[in-house]
Write an enzyme that holds these catalytic residues in place. Structure first.
Site, PDB file in Angstrom:
ATOM      1  N   ASP A 443      11.332   5.144  -3.823  1.00 30.79           N
ATOM      2  CA  ASP A 443      10.108   4.074  -4.054  1.00 30.79           C
ATOM      3  C   ASP A 443      10.155   3.763  -5.587  1.00 30.79           C
ATOM      4  O   ASP A 443      10.596   4.410  -6.344  1.00 30.79           O
ATOM      5  CB  ASP A 443       8.511   4.808  -3.420  1.00 30.79           C
ATOM      6  CG  ASP A 443       8.326   5.946  -4.038  1.00 30.79           C
ATOM      7  OD1 ASP A 443       8.596   6.072  -5.314  1.00 30.79           O
ATOM      8  OD2 ASP A 443       6.954   6.966  -3.829  1.00 30.79           O
ATOM      9  N   ASN A 451      -0.575  -2.684  -9.108  1.00 30.17           N
ATOM     10  CA  ASN A 451      -0.903  -4.386  -7.947  1.00 30.17           C
ATOM     11  C   ASN A 451      -2.004  -3.739  -8.859  1.00 30.17           C
ATOM     12  O   ASN A 451      -3.139  -5.395  -8.946  1.00 30.17           O
ATOM     13  CB  ASN A 451      -0.978  -3.282  -6.341  1.00 30.17           C
ATOM     14  CG  ASN A 451       0.330  -3.460  -5.494  1.00 30.17           C
ATOM     15  OD1 ASN A 451       1.093  -4.863  -5.868  1.00 30.17           O
ATOM     16  ND2 ASN A 451       0.456  -3.024  -4.696  1.00 30.17           N
ATOM     17  N   ASP A 460       4.043  -8.428  -4.238  1.00 24.53           N
ATOM     18  CA  ASP A 460       4.922  -8.600  -3.440  1.00 24.53           C
ATOM     19  C   ASP A 460       5.984  -9.312  -4.168  1.00 24.53           C
ATOM     20  O   ASP A 460       7.303  -9.389  -3.363  1.00 24.53           O
ATOM     21  CB  ASP A 460       5.066 -10.639  -2.430  1.00 24.53           C
ATOM     22  CG  ASP A 460       3.701  -9.157  -1.806  1.00 24.53           C
ATOM     23  OD1 ASP A 460       3.968  -8.302  -1.037  1.00 24.53           O
ATOM     24  OD2 ASP A 460       3.259 -10.085  -1.002  1.00 24.53           O
ATOM     25  N   GLU A 487       5.584   1.116  -0.872  1.00 23.00           N
ATOM     26  CA  GLU A 487       7.086   0.391  -1.413  1.00 23.00           C
ATOM     27  C   GLU A 487       7.959   1.347  -1.507  1.00 23.00           C
ATOM     28  O   GLU A 487       8.778   1.324  -2.238  1.00 23.00           O
ATOM     29  CB  GLU A 487       6.332   0.978  -2.993  1.00 23.00           C
ATOM     30  CG  GLU A 487       5.376   1.811  -3.203  1.00 23.00           C
ATOM     31  CD  GLU A 487       4.554   2.869  -2.990  1.00 23.00           C
ATOM     32  OE1 GLU A 487       3.855   3.914  -3.507  1.00 23.00           O
ATOM     33  OE2 GLU A 487       4.070   2.347  -1.759  1.00 23.00           O
TER      34      GLU A 487
END
Length: 578
Positions: A443, A451, A460, A487
């Site tokens: 991840d 974010n 994204d 993620e």
């Protein structure tokens, strides 16, 4: 054109149906006519010949029972058994007469009819002799009973005789001592002579009773006569001795008189025994005659059964020939009938309807099983062509649905649903083929902060860049990249050992670093990095999907715990983490 062709097809099917119906009616009429003829032949066979053979078999069975009864009459134990056997013998002869007369009424052959009448005469004669056999058996039994009574009486007399003679000996011996003391030598001599004669008399008497007891075991009249002569000689000797006694002469003569009453005169022991033997011998002769007659009847019955069976076989052969002709005719008619059915079914139904329908069904099943490269069937039938067109539309929708159900909408890699199914299949495949299965779970480090700082739109885009980088390093078509959640991503690497999976994970981590995606909150040079956890299934590990995923997750957790931007294997996790 299509409507006309469909209408024409209906007319052809109707015409074929009428032809098949007409042939079925024709076959049915032929079958009814032939079955009526066969029925009349079978009724004749069952009505006469089968009754004859059934009666003949019953006659043979009764003849066997008759032979058994005649044998048992020579070895009965009690009077009740004798009466029961004679009653059974009478019943069996009557049954034989009834069956023989039934066969005589059914028989059409003059020769067989004459033989049956002769057998009936033999049976009547044997039945009439049963009353004489019964009388002879009664006489023999009565004589035997009287002999047994005399034997019982003689047995009692033998015991009393021995006791009485002992008493007489004691009396004689009691006078012996006083005579010696008085020196009466003449009296002593007389006393000794009396003692000797009494001993001889006692010995002869005992021998006589032994001879008389042997009478019951005598098996012939000659043996009885010899026993009687020997017994009479002993009686004469005993009379001579009894007359010579000086004292108690009447006692000895009285004993002889009682014994002679059972040996001479009417109904004496020997005469009764001879009568019993004669009656028994005559009865046995009649029993032998009955047995011989039963054997004659049994032999005739067996020959009769063979004759009737021959007649039935002959009639059965004719019936078989007729039935064979019937079967052959029905077979060829049925074959022609089936040919028309097949021709109609193949040309109008199978070729025009069933085959296209089956092809359409197979295509629908293939699409339902997610085989989207299936070719659509081709048909000239309007209704089926409409179904195929609808199926093409359904195939397009199925492809879209399949892609949506298996692919992550944002990144374009496989989703969690597809991953869950595929990991199960890959594990089973690895176990069956004895191959390893490598798993890499990775991840994005500090993605939440990414974010928060740059927004979800850039987040994204970051996810898409990560997926594209991962796809670029996967060179085998069997390798699978799937979004595990958020993620987190997972790589399934079939036929890859732990070392191979580690190398791929490191290449991926370095590839992400080379992208230099800005991330000011990252402690690693201000760019986006990943952490990866590696595990591998191989024999003889237990086949457990959840345990395998947990291993990869623990390795990933350890990589994050030890600083991120690194790759850890499950085998290298310290004991406190594993």
């Amino acid at each position: 054109m299509t409507a006309k062709r469909l209408t024409s097809l209906k007319h052809k099917i109707a015409l074929a149906f009428y032809i098949i119906l007409g042939m079925a009616l024709l076959n049915g009429m032929i079958a009814i006519l032939l079955s009526q003829q066969l029925r009349s032949e079978i009724e004749h066979l069952v009505g006469i010949d089968v009754v004859k053979v059934t009666t003949a078999l019953q006659l043979a069975k009764n003849s066997e029972k008759l032979q058994i009864i005649t044998t048992r009459l020579n070895h009965y134990d009690t009077e009740q058994q004798r009466l029961a056997l004679l009653s059974e013998l009478t019943t069996q002869w009557e049954l034989l007469l009834h069956d023989s007369r039934t066969l005589a009424n059914l028989e059409t052959s003059h020769k067989e009819h004459a033989e049956l009448n002769s057998t009936i005469d033999t049976q009547l004669d044997s039945l009439q002799q049963l009353s004489l056999l019964n009388d002879l058996t009664d006489s023999a039994l009565q004589a035997k009973l009287q002999v047994e009574n005399i034997q019982a009486n003689l047995t009692g007399m033998a015991s009393g005789f021995a006791d009485e003679m002992q008493i007489q000996l004691q009396q004689i011996n009691s006078h012996y001592a006083p005579l010696i003391a008085q020196k009466k030598f003449d009296a002593i001599r007389v006393n000794i002579q009396e003692n000797q004669k009494l001993s001889t008399y006692l010995h002869l008497g005992e021998h006589l009773f032994v001879l008389l007891s042997q009478v019951k075991n005598a098996s012939s009249i000659v043996e009885l006569n010899q026993l009687q002569r020997d017994a009479m000689r002993l009686v004469i000797k005993m009379e001579e001795i009894a007359i010579s006694f000086h004292q108690n002469r009447s006692i000895y003569l009285d004993w002889l008189s009682q014994i002679k009453q059972n040996m001479v005169g009417d109904d004496n022991l020997f005469q009764l025994s001879r009568n019993a033997l004669k009656s028994t011998q005559i009865a046995n002769a009649h029993l032998s005659y009955q047995a011989d007659a039963a054997q004659v009847v049994a032999t005739f019955t067996q020959n009769l059964v063979n004759h009737v069976e021959g007649e039935i076989k002959l009639a059965g052969g004719e019936l078989k020939n007729d039935s064979t002709a019937f079967v052959v005719l029905i077979f060829f008619s049925g074959a022609l009938y089936c040919f028309f059915i097949w021709l109609t079914s193949w040309h109008f139904i199978a070729k025009g309807i069933i085959t296209p329908v089956i092809a359409t069904r197979d295509a629908m099943n293939a699409i339902a099983n997610e085989k989207l490269d299936t070719q659509m069937p081709v048909t000239d039938n309007l209704e089926l062509q409409q179904m195929v067109s609808s199926l093409e539309t359904l195939k397009t929708y199925a492809a879209q649905v399949k892609a949506m159900s298996e692919t992550d909408g944002l990144t374009g890699c496989y989703n969690r649903r597809y991953l869950d199914v595929q990991i199960q299949r890959e594990l089973i495949y690895a176990q069956e083929h004895h191959m390893p299965l490598g798993i890499v779970m990775f991840d994005i480090d500090n993605f939440k902060q990414f974010n928060d700082r740059y927004g979800h739109v850039l987040g994204d885009q970051c996810l898409k860049q990560i997926v594209n980088a991962a796809k670029s390093i996967l060179q085998r078509p069997t390798d699978i990249l799937a979004r595990y959640g958020g993620e987190e991503f997972m790589l399934l690497l079939p036929s890859s050992h732990l070392e191979d999976a580690y190398k791929i994970a490191e290449r991926l981590r370095e590839k992400i670093i080379s992208l230099e995606i800005p991330h000011e909150d990252s402690p690693h040079s201000g760019i986006v990095t990943i952490s990866a956890g590696i595990t591998c299934w191989q024999e003889p590990q237990r086949l457990d999907i959840n345990a395998l995923i947990n291993q990869a997750d623990e390795a990933l957790y350890h990589a994050k715990l030890t600083g991120r931007n690194r790759t850890e294997t499950f085998l290298n996790i310290p004991a406190r983490y594993s």
